[in-house]
Design a protein around this motif. Structure first.
Motif, PDB file in Angstrom:
ATOM      1  N   CYS B 250       0.888  -1.350  -0.042  1.00 39.12           N
ATOM      2  CA  CYS B 250      -0.022   0.123  -0.094  1.00 39.12           C
ATOM      3  C   CYS B 250       1.044   1.310   0.137  1.00 39.12           C
ATOM      4  CB  CYS B 250      -0.991  -0.169   1.159  1.00 39.12           C
ATOM      5  SG  CYS B 250      -1.878   1.494   1.345  1.00 39.12           S
ATOM      6  N   PHE B 251       0.508   2.164  -0.844  1.00 35.51           N
ATOM      7  CA  PHE B 251       1.283   3.449  -0.883  1.00 35.51           C
ATOM      8  C   PHE B 251       0.511   4.583   0.010  1.00 35.51           C
ATOM      9  CE2 PHE B 251       1.654   1.904  -5.177  1.00 35.51           C
ATOM     10  CZ  PHE B 251       2.980   1.834  -5.209  1.00 35.51           C
ATOM     11  N   ALA B 252      -0.352   4.195   0.922  1.00 40.15           N
ATOM     12  CA  ALA B 252      -1.070   5.096   1.876  1.00 40.15           C
ATOM     13  C   ALA B 252      -1.483   6.397   1.135  1.00 40.15           C
ATOM     14  CB  ALA B 252      -0.002   5.464   3.039  1.00 40.15           C
ATOM     15  N   CYS B 253      -1.980   6.285  -0.166  1.00 39.71           N
ATOM     16  CA  CYS B 253      -2.337   7.349  -0.984  1.00 39.71           C
ATOM     17  C   CYS B 253      -3.698   8.090  -0.675  1.00 39.71           C
ATOM     18  CB  CYS B 253      -2.202   7.259  -2.237  1.00 39.71           C
ATOM     19  SG  CYS B 253      -3.274   5.782  -3.074  1.00 39.71           S
ATOM     20  N   GLY B 254      -4.674   7.091   0.011  1.00 44.70           N
ATOM     21  CA  GLY B 254      -5.813   7.379   0.220  1.00 44.70           C
ATOM     22  C   GLY B 254      -6.934   7.382  -0.857  1.00 44.70           C
ATOM     23  N   LYS B 255      -6.375   6.906  -2.033  1.00 45.27           N
ATOM     24  CA  LYS B 255      -7.444   7.158  -3.028  1.00 45.27           C
ATOM     25  C   LYS B 255      -8.514   6.096  -2.886  1.00 45.27           C
ATOM     26  CE  LYS B 255      -4.601   6.211  -6.740  1.00 45.27           C
ATOM     27  NZ  LYS B 255      -4.367   5.949  -8.307  1.00 45.27           N
ATOM     28  N   CYS B 256      -8.412   5.035  -2.349  1.00 40.95           N
ATOM     29  CA  CYS B 256      -9.417   4.052  -2.200  1.00 40.95           C
ATOM     30  C   CYS B 256     -10.496   4.817  -1.132  1.00 40.95           C
ATOM     31  CB  CYS B 256      -8.814   2.528  -1.403  1.00 40.95           C
ATOM     32  SG  CYS B 256      -7.904   2.957  -0.114  1.00 40.95           S
ATOM     33  N   HIS B 288      -6.456   6.795   5.570  1.00 38.34           N
ATOM     34  CA  HIS B 288      -4.961   6.097   5.076  1.00 38.34           C
ATOM     35  C   HIS B 288      -3.764   7.098   5.063  1.00 38.34           C
ATOM     36  CE1 HIS B 288      -4.845   2.013   3.519  1.00 38.34           C
ATOM     37  NE2 HIS B 288      -6.090   2.143   2.976  1.00 38.34           N
ATOM     38  N   CYS B 339      -6.589   1.591  -7.325  1.00 41.14           N
ATOM     39  CA  CYS B 339      -5.426   1.184  -6.528  1.00 41.14           C
ATOM     40  C   CYS B 339      -4.228   1.088  -7.333  1.00 41.14           C
ATOM     41  CB  CYS B 339      -5.668   0.119  -5.475  1.00 41.14           C
ATOM     42  SG  CYS B 339      -4.260  -0.145  -4.361  1.00 41.14           S
ATOM     43  N   ALA B 341      -1.612  -0.308  -6.144  1.00 40.65           N
ATOM     44  CA  ALA B 341      -0.677  -1.472  -5.559  1.00 40.65           C
ATOM     45  C   ALA B 341      -1.632  -2.694  -5.814  1.00 40.65           C
ATOM     46  CB  ALA B 341      -0.595  -1.174  -4.058  1.00 40.65           C
ATOM     47  N   ILE B 343      -4.468  -3.483  -4.526  1.00 43.72           N
ATOM     48  CA  ILE B 343      -5.037  -4.070  -3.223  1.00 43.72           C
ATOM     49  C   ILE B 343      -6.477  -4.696  -3.602  1.00 43.72           C
ATOM     50  CG2 ILE B 343      -5.478  -3.815  -0.938  1.00 43.72           C
ATOM     51  CD1 ILE B 343      -2.825  -2.603  -0.837  1.00 43.72           C
TER      52      ILE B 343
HETATM   53  S1  SF4 Z   1      -5.582   3.026  -3.109  1.00 40.64           S
HETATM   54 FE1  SF4 Z   1      -4.337   1.201  -2.595  1.00 40.64          FE
HETATM   55  S2  SF4 Z   1      -2.326   2.079  -2.392  1.00 40.64           S
HETATM   56 FE2  SF4 Z   1      -3.706   3.789  -2.054  1.00 40.64          FE
HETATM   57  S3  SF4 Z   1      -4.123   3.828   0.040  1.00 40.64           S
HETATM   58 FE3  SF4 Z   1      -5.781   2.438  -0.810  1.00 40.64          FE
HETATM   59  S4  SF4 Z   1      -4.991   0.271  -0.521  1.00 40.64           S
HETATM   60 FE4  SF4 Z   1      -3.134   1.892  -0.369  1.00 40.64          FE
END
Ligand code: SF4
Ligand SMILES: Cc1cc2nc3c(=O)[nH]c(=O)nc-3n(C[C@H](O)[C@H](O)[C@H](O)COP(=O)(O)OP(=O)(O)OC[C@H]3O[C@@H](n4cnc5c(N)ncnc54)[C@H](O)[C@@H]3O)c2cc1C
Ligand code: SF4
Ligand code: FES
Lengths: 277, 360
Positions: B250-256, B288, B339, B341, B343
């Motif tokens: 996970c990039f911890a980007c918060g898009k999800c 995130h 995502c 990554a 995920i």
């Molecule tokens: S979109 Fe993917 S990479 Fe970004 S915070 Fe959510 S799980 Fe992590």
């Protein structure tokens, strides 16, 4: 329908210095609140910050605030006569109703005494409703003790012990006058008698709450007899913005006061309890 | 769903619960050429929002509405809970002007997962009657649309599938060979449909709807897992290796968070000009992100990426079951679509409940 984000206004009447960075602010009216509840303090242009209600319901509103940033800094720049916004009271405070006839141990660290003041005043006002009460208070050093004058008055009604973390030859200027105990607040647990079968109310920095809880559990306190007040990032105070959530609970609405017995069932434990639960 | 209730479930009040009433049910057949009339009727006194391309937008010309058979990437959440919203304005002298102003709106083309997500927001924001959400919800007509295809990331069959049963809407449309089956779910919906003098639908049309739903649901690559198994696996699975694995990716980007139709966190900010006039605004936030849990003294209560990655998933499949008795995921698959990554919640659900991961 009303817009519950709009603050109502209170006027600042007086300011008292507590420590270098902490002051108590006195306002012009009473707030119908219960000990341990908090307000969202609003300064237009700066934002909001959750601040515990320092006053009991039968005196005018007081807030004890440490200046750490934007909003708290702006409040510290205010002068008597200035107006400020408040929303609330929010949250579930100390469970005083359930404490009737019981012994109590209040454990406070640093500015963590401020959210306990209203509870202490309520206990003193109906002193006969409670059993033995002790207040163990720790500050890092003597000049960081808040509510200094009142601590002496409270000592007439309950067992008050105050300790400072360090006081040695390097701090002679301040420490030569210090006659109290030295050592972190948990060292008081061995030096003095903890009221028998008591319930503990704990408030202070995260590490302090963690070690206090750990030591109390060691001394036979059951989890349902330890209450702590959690601090979290808060943006709304109403259980909406999500920021204060932990283990699926809203600290602002379901807390900020929780018993340790509540935490143990959560799928995410408060970080303050790391290594304890 | 989720009958597995812990004994200390906090009290909650729910708005719109049991809102749907069979008394408001009427069924008609709407010919394709009649759709324009329905939209005009709806849009008459309301601002219309519908999917244009990949996103719900305010509609100026009816022709711009997307003809896709499946959900849009950006759902209708922002019609009810905008990404940026003025709460109030103020001037330098401390005068405050309320920004809460109702606007009559309608959304057209919300899918089952979109409307199910609204049901979840009803619960979150209903706990304290959040004024902006409540005002938007009460003033917005909801027109749902049954999907005619699925996307590779869809797995809504875990959470109720394509069916509109139990959902809170005004009108529901299902594309059939000879037009749409149009069903009302509220007094207002019933009134609107009745005003169009349409022929009534019969058993045949209902059967065609069932068949369509079955066909689309079967096209999804998902075999539902018992709700109780998900809940108990989450409860007992805090130390499962899957969390570490996703946290490493996970990039911890918060898009999800941003794309999710049931994510509801927000930040509150003050914006001012040089003279001290300004506004207090509410903007979406994401659990995130690193600074989400940061407090004074640089304590971060969810400083580790692992804790945040795990938290998002628990806040879909565990905490909401404790608090509201239902999952907060609708299986729309949007979080996977965005995502970087890759995920995939389906992998996590399979792994944690003891199955093998998707595609393994
Ligand atoms: S979109 Fe993917 S990479 Fe970004 S915070 Fe959510 S799980 Fe992590
Ligand atoms: C229930 C509760 C009761 C509290 N009672 C008191 C009190 O009685 N007296 C007191 O002095 N302080 C109290 N605090 C802490 C106080 O809320 C924070 O110090 C304050 O929010 C910082 O705001 P700021 O705008 O001044 O700082 P900022 O400029 O916003 O930032 C300074 C630091 O504070 C953090 N922070 C920002 N917003 C918050 C927030 N909403 N909550 C916590 N940290 C934040 C930032 O991440 C940063 O690290 C309480 C906090 C809670 C949750
Ligand atoms: S968690 Fe993902 S699949 Fe579930 S509702 Fe949110 S975006 Fe859709
Ligand atoms: S402060 Fe917003 S949910 Fe608790």
């Amino acid at each position: 329908m009303g817009n519950s984000y709009i603050p109502s206004s209170v006027r600042l009447e007086r300011i008292e210095e507590e420590t270098d960075d902490t002051r108590t602010f006195f306002f012009d009216r009473k707030i119908d609140s219960r000990p341990g509840q908090f307000l969202e303090v609003s300064v237009l242009g700066y934002g909001e910050a959750p601040i515990s209600i320092n006053s009991s319901a039968d005196e005018n509103l007081r807030l004890t605030i440490r200046s750490v940033g934007n909003v708290t800094g702006a409040v510290h720049r205010m002068k008597p006569g200035d107006e400020m916004g408040i929303r609330g009271p929010f949250g579930r405070g100390w469970p005083l109703d359930e404490m009737e006839g019981k012994n109590l141990l209040i454990v406070a660290g640093g500015i963590g005494l401020a959210p306990l003041r209203a509870a202490i005043l309520d206990i003193i006002r109906s002193r006969e409703r409670y059993g033995n009460v002790a207040l163990f208070y720790g500050a890092r050093s003597p000049e960081l003790i808040i509510h200094k004058k009142e601590l002496g008055e409270w000592a007439k009604e309950m067992d008050v012990k105050v300790t400072v973390d360090v006081c040695d030859e390097y701090r002679k200027d301040i420490c030569s006058a210090w006659k109290g105990d030295v050592g972190v607040v948990t060292t008081l647990f061995d030096k003095y008698r903890i009221p028998e079968d008591s319930t503990a109310f704990v408030c202070g920095p995260p590490v302090m709450m963690k070690f206090a809880t750990k030591e109390l559990l060691k001394r036979g306190f059951t989890m349902d007899r330890i209450y702590v007040s959690l601090e979290r990032h808060m943006k709304c105070g109403m259980g909406m913005c999500g920021h204060c959530q932990i283990g699926g609970r809203y600290v602002c609405k379901d807390g900020p006061v929780f018993s340790v017995a509540e935490f143990v069932k959560w799928a995410e434990k408060p970080e303050e309890m790391e290594g304890v639960l | 769903m989720g009958t597995h209730m812990p004994p200390d479930r906090p009290e909650s009040t729910v708005v719109h619960e049991g809102f749907f009433d069979e008394d408001y049910r009427a069924r008609y057949i709407l010919a394709v050429e009649e759709l324009g009339h329905l939209l005009e009727e709806i849009a008459g006194e309301r601002s219309l929002f519908a999917p244009v391309g990949d996103s719900f937008r305010r509609i100026e010309a009816l022709e711009s509405i997307s003809q896709d058979g499946v959900r849009a990437l950006f759902g209708p959440k922002k019609v009810f809970f905008p990404d940026y919203q003025e709460i109030f304005r103020f001037d330098a002298r401390g005068r405050v002007e309320d920004a809460l102003k109702p606007e009559k709106r309608a959304i057209f083309g919300a899918r089952a997962c979109d409307v199910r997500a609204l049901g979840m927001l009803d619960r979150y924001f209903g706990e304290m009657d959040e004024p902006f959400y409540k005002t938007a919800r009460e003033n917005t007509l909801v027109v749902g649309l049954t999907c005619t295809e699925s996307m590779p990331s869809c797995f809504c069959t875990q959470f109720g599938g394509l069916s509109d049963a139990g959902l809170d809407y005004d009108i529901w449309l299902t594309p059939l060979n000879d037009g749409f089956l149009a069903e009302s779910g509220s007094e207002e919906g019933k009134r609107i449909l009745a005003s169009l003098s349409l022929p009534e639908a019969d058993e045949e049309h209902l059967r065609a709807k069932e068949e369509l739903i079955k066909r689309v649901e079967e096209s999804m690559d998902w075999k539902p897992i018992p709700d109780e198994l998900i809940f108990s696996s989450m409860r007992d699975g805090l130390e499962h290796p899957v969390w570490k694995e996703i946290a490493e990716r996970c990039f911890a980007c918060g898009k999800c968070n941003m794309i999710c139709p049931t994510c509801h966190c927000y930040d509150v900010r003050d914006e001012t000009d040089l003279y001290g006039n300004g506004k207090r605004v509410r903007v979406w936030d994401a659990c995130h992100l690193f600074r989400y849990g940061l407090v004074a003294g640089d304590h971060n209560f969810r400083g580790k990426r692992l804790a945040r990655a795990q938290y998002r998933v628990y806040d879909k499949f565990y905490y909401p079951v404790e608090r509201y008795g239902r999952f907060a995921c609708t299986g729309c698959g949007r979080c996977l679509d965005v995502c970087n990554a890759d995920i995939d919640l389906r992998d996590i659900l399979k792994r944690i409940t003891g199955g093998t991961a998707h595609g393994e």
